[in-house]
Write a protein that holds these residues in place. Structure first.
Motif, mmCIF file in Angstrom:
data_model
loop_
_atom_site.group_PDB
_atom_site.id
_atom_site.type_symbol
_atom_site.label_atom_id
_atom_site.label_comp_id
_atom_site.label_asym_id
_atom_site.label_seq_id
_atom_site.Cartn_x
_atom_site.Cartn_y
_atom_site.Cartn_z
ATOM 1 N N ARG A 151 0.833 -1.205 0.000
ATOM 2 C CA ARG A 151 0.000 0.000 0.000
ATOM 3 C C ARG A 151 0.865 1.252 0.000
ATOM 4 N NH1 ARG A 151 -5.365 1.187 1.234
ATOM 5 N NH2 ARG A 151 -5.768 -0.974 1.893
ATOM 6 N N TYR A 187 0.344 2.397 -3.693
ATOM 7 C CA TYR A 187 -0.812 3.301 -3.631
ATOM 8 C C TYR A 187 -0.451 4.691 -3.128
ATOM 9 C CZ TYR A 187 -5.770 4.437 -3.189
ATOM 10 O OH TYR A 187 -7.012 5.004 -3.336
ATOM 11 N N ARG A 188 0.434 4.745 -2.133
ATOM 12 C CA ARG A 188 0.775 6.048 -1.558
ATOM 13 C C ARG A 188 1.999 6.694 -2.199
ATOM 14 N NH1 ARG A 188 -0.324 5.011 4.936
ATOM 15 N NH2 ARG A 188 -2.560 4.542 4.719
ATOM 16 N N THR A 207 -8.526 7.347 -12.327
ATOM 17 C CA THR A 207 -7.883 6.026 -12.358
ATOM 18 C C THR A 207 -6.671 6.009 -13.284
ATOM 19 O OG1 THR A 207 -10.034 4.985 -11.929
ATOM 20 C CG2 THR A 207 -8.273 3.571 -12.751
ATOM 21 N N TRP A 214 -2.729 -1.733 -7.085
ATOM 22 C CA TRP A 214 -3.264 -0.363 -6.969
ATOM 23 C C TRP A 214 -4.790 -0.396 -7.092
ATOM 24 C CZ3 TRP A 214 -6.445 2.954 -9.409
ATOM 25 C CH2 TRP A 214 -6.401 4.291 -9.027
ATOM 26 N N PHE A 262 -6.286 -1.640 -3.854
ATOM 27 C CA PHE A 262 -6.269 -0.631 -2.797
ATOM 28 C C PHE A 262 -7.265 0.498 -3.101
ATOM 29 C CE2 PHE A 262 -1.741 -2.163 -2.162
ATOM 30 C CZ PHE A 262 -2.062 -2.923 -1.049
ATOM 31 N N GLN A 263 -7.440 0.812 -4.371
ATOM 32 C CA GLN A 263 -8.426 1.828 -4.750
ATOM 33 C C GLN A 263 -9.840 1.360 -4.370
ATOM 34 O OE1 GLN A 263 -8.054 4.807 -5.790
ATOM 35 N NE2 GLN A 263 -9.997 5.410 -6.730
ATOM 36 N N PRO A 291 -9.995 1.201 0.236
ATOM 37 C CA PRO A 291 -9.144 2.235 0.840
ATOM 38 C C PRO A 291 -8.946 2.000 2.350
ATOM 39 C CG PRO A 291 -11.330 3.116 0.354
ATOM 40 C CD PRO A 291 -11.275 1.733 -0.270
#
Length: 290
Positions: free
Chosen positions: A17, A21-22, A257, A283, A286-287, A290
């Motif tokens: 994550r 994602y971050r 996206t 990704w 995780f989207q 959240p």
């Protein structure tokens, strides 16, 4: 023990994550975790191979937004997102093929998803699959895709009056705000065709024709492409005015996206292409979670 495996997997998910994602870099993660960047890299590569948890579909019907994005012409990512925000499914492919779209849409249908409307760029392969799997479902063409493609063909400064006036109409496409304005726009497009039909039909003949090959071609090929694109899309331009909950563009995917995914690829460009695909799949997870 199972508890240790579970804890390690939870830690790996947290690491992914941060990385996927971050947007943390290897060096940022290494400094935070107190280890070498090489150790973090090995752990991330291993974590990317973990099986993805299953995301449960939160609704059985909604407005489906479909789009494709390319990674330097190496592969194409097909994305299917509901306007609720959930990414329903995705696929990595070598191009936009009707077979791929057909398989993905049929999979959504088998899972119980029935769209109330569909928003897309109107790619022929996609339209073919949509009409086969979800016949009769209202479709909205993405106005931004139309606008962008037509301006590309018409150029910034068309040399002919026909090109200049069609370019004006293309720009007006994004200014329409009511059903009456849409009706006026349709009338203007039809009037444009009546006025410039002869221009569209103009031909250029080869000075030295090659035996066995056609000796002529349409003079204004790009103008013809732009007009044909608008004309074919005309029946599906204004659904968003009739049903306000339907978006008029695929921006839900393009901005929400596609753009983050492209930033992910740029940020971690050193990843092997197959690991890039795994990173994108994470990704998306995780989207959705959240």
């Amino acid at each position: 023990t199972w508890a240790n495996v579970s804890n390690r997997r939870t830690a790996d998910h947290r690491l992914l994550r941060w990385y996927v994602y971050r947007g943390w870099t290897l060096h940022q993660l290494a400094a935070y975790l107190g280890c070498s960047a090489r150790s973090v890299q090995k752990r991330i590569h291993r974590a990317l191979e973990l099986p993805l948890p299953i995301t449960t579909m939160s609704s059985s019907s909604g407005i489906l937004v479909v789009d494709a994005t390319w990674n330097h012409r190496q592969w194409c990512l097909l994305l299917y997102r509901d306007t609720s925000g959930l990414i329903l499914t995705h696929r990595f492919d070598g191009g936009e093929r009707s077979e791929s779209y057909l398989e993905d849409l049929a999979g959504l249908q088998r899972a119980g998803y029935q769209p109330k409307a569909i928003v897309s760029d109107g790619h022929n392969a996609l339209l073919k699959a949509l009409n086969q799997v979800f016949p009769g479902v209202p479709q909205q063409r993405c106005l931004l895709h139309l606008h962008r493609q037509c301006l590309l063909w018409l150029t910034q400064q068309p040399k002919t009056l026909a090109g200049q006036s069609l370019r004006y109409l293309v720009n007006q496409l994004l200014q329409v705000q009511s059903i009456e304005e849409a009706r006026q726009w349709n009338l203007l497009l039809d009037s444009w065709y009546e006025l410039f039909t002869n221009v569209l039909q103009e031909k250029t003949f080869a000075s030295q024709p090659t035996p066995g090959q056609r000796s002529w071609w349409y003079t204004h090929k790009s103008l013809r492409k732009a007009w044909r694109l608008l004309k074919n899309a005309q029946p599906n331009l204004w659904l968003w005015l009739i049903q306000p909950d339907i978006p008029k563009t695929t921006n839900l995917l393009e901005g929400g996206t596609n753009a983050p995914i492209k930033r992910l690829l740029h940020r971690h460009s050193g990843l092997h292409p197959e690991r890039q695909k795994l990173a994108i799949a994470w990704w998306i997870f995780f989207q959705n979670n959240p």
